[in-house]
Structure formats: C-alpha cells, structure tokens
Scaffold this motif. Structure first.
Motif, short mmCIF file in Angstrom:
data_model
loop_
_atom_site.label_atom_id
_atom_site.label_comp_id
_atom_site.label_asym_id
_atom_site.label_seq_id
_atom_site.Cartn_x
_atom_site.Cartn_y
_atom_site.Cartn_z
N GLU A 71 45.01 10.76 -17.74
CA GLU A 71 45.80 9.64 -17.24
C GLU A 71 45.41 8.34 -17.94
O GLU A 71 46.27 7.53 -18.30
CB GLU A 71 45.62 9.49 -15.73
CG GLU A 71 46.32 8.28 -15.12
CD GLU A 71 47.81 8.26 -15.35
OE1 GLU A 71 48.41 7.16 -15.24
OE2 GLU A 71 48.41 9.32 -15.64
N SER A 101 44.61 8.17 -10.44
CA SER A 101 45.36 8.97 -11.42
C SER A 101 46.83 9.15 -11.05
O SER A 101 47.71 9.08 -11.91
CB SER A 101 44.70 10.35 -11.58
OG SER A 101 43.38 10.24 -12.05
N ALA A 102 47.09 9.40 -9.76
CA ALA A 102 48.46 9.69 -9.33
C ALA A 102 49.09 8.51 -8.60
O ALA A 102 50.10 8.67 -7.91
CB ALA A 102 48.47 10.92 -8.43
#
Length: 227
Positions: A153, A205-206
C-alpha cells in the motif's frame, strides 16, 4: 484546545503521517510541526557549504549557528526557512532524499534537531510526526500514535504521488526502496523507528485519508477529555 498538548505521531515512510497530521492539525486548530523538513533543511545547507559529505568534518559544528524557522500557512501546511531563505521546495528534491540519511544518523545533528523541536513546542499545542517523536523527542507526549500501512500500500501511494507529478517510475524499484528504508529505520544507531507500547496503533492500509484524519482527530479529543 484549552491546554497545551503534544501529540507524537510515528510510523514508517509512506504511511501517510505528514498529510494526516497536517489535516488533523488544521481541523483541531493547532500547530503541525514537520520534523522531516528540518532534517531536509539541514541536509540542504550542508550540501550547499560542503558538497562532499565525506570530507565535511563534524556536522554539528557547521550547523550550530543556523536559524531554522517553520512558518505555518492557513491551509495547515508549513514553509521552512534557513537563515531567512525559503527552502521549502528545494528540500524536496531527489538530491536531498539521497543524502539525508548520513545527516539524520549523526547523533549531534539529532540532538540539535530535538532541542529545536522541543523549543517550538514549548508554548502551544502541536502535532508532530517522525520516526522517534514518541520514543526520543517527546517520551512524555500527551498522546502517542503509530500509523502503519503495508509495504504494497505504501508503494502504491508513492507511485501515485509520482504519477500525479507526471513522472513514470518502476513499481518494483519503489517497493524495494520502501523495504530497504524500513530495514534501515528500524536498525539506526540513534532515533530508530519503534512502536511505543503506550502508543495507539492504526493500520491505514485499507483506509481513505479522511477516515484516518477523523480517527486521529477523535483520538486527540478523547485524550483531552481524559487528562
């Protein structure tokens, strides 16, 4: 914010610390301090007065009389000045990036910068990001945060930054650079990157940037209520 607070945000390169801290500081109405820009400014100056770093001698002796100032802009950003000269753009070049490691690893330089950062934070609330803010610069910070993200990422974000500037880069090379930087930051002799046990941890990351900013703002507000 009724009382002075120091918010220390650490994390690996490319985890979005600087952007998130700037936006959170703007929303909270407090100062954002870009510690990385200080090291970049020192690197810029040392390269200017001593292009051959290997023959430069003692770094602390050459920087002891420097005047470094960060001025904060209405959008939450900052401009960095060295002896009155605005170097905000010049310190973001690849030349500085390639030379900053040898400067930031110098114990005398880190002591110089840490003293400066503490002086800047003496009178008002601040959010400051780096790799050793919560462990070395402000071990007694009111709030410590560790922002993380996966290597993939962080590589994706870095590639996007280059693409936005119209630059084409090798994705595998960027990923390998991040892995190497992580290894270096975690093994540096002084001021290495660590996850403080008393820091709030967040894997971004998400998450979208706004989600991370909102999370950090809420963490600061919660810390205010409990202190």
């Amino acid at each position: 914010m009724n009382r002075r607070m120091v918010i220390a945000v650490d994390g690996p390169a490319g985890s979005g610390k600087s952007t998130v801290c700037r936006e959170a500081a703007l929303e909270l109405g407090i100062k954002y301090i870009d510690s990385g820009a200080v090291y970049r400014a020192l690197t810029w100056y040392l390269l200017k007065v001593c292009p051959d770093m290997a023959a430069c001698g003692e770094f602390p002796e050459k920087i002891k009389d420097l005047i470094i100032i960060q001025r904060f802009t209405p959008d939450g950003g900052s401009r960095t000045f060295v002896n009155g000269e605005d170097v905000s753009e010049e310190i973001r070049t690849e030349r500085i990036t390639g030379s900053i490691g040898v400067v930031s690893d110098d114990t005398g330089v880190r002591n110089f910068v840490n003293t400066l950062l503490r002086e800047w934070s003496r009178e008002e609330s601040v959010i400051m990001d780096g790799r050793d803010i919560g462990s070395v610069v402000f071990p007694d910070a009111d709030l410590k945060v560790y922002l993380d993200a996966s290597v993939d990422e962080r590589a994706r974000r870095r590639i996007s930054e280059y693409e936005e500037k119209g630059k084409t880069v090798d994705g595998n090379a960027i990923r390998n650079q991040i892995i190497r930087r992580d290894r270096e930051d975690e093994s540096r002799p002084f001021g290495r990157l660590v996850k403080n046990p008393d820091a709030l941890y967040l894997d971004t990351s998400a998450m979208a940037r706004k989600q991370v900013v909102d999370w950090l703002v809420n963490a600061v507000l919660n810390a205010m209520e409990t202190r």
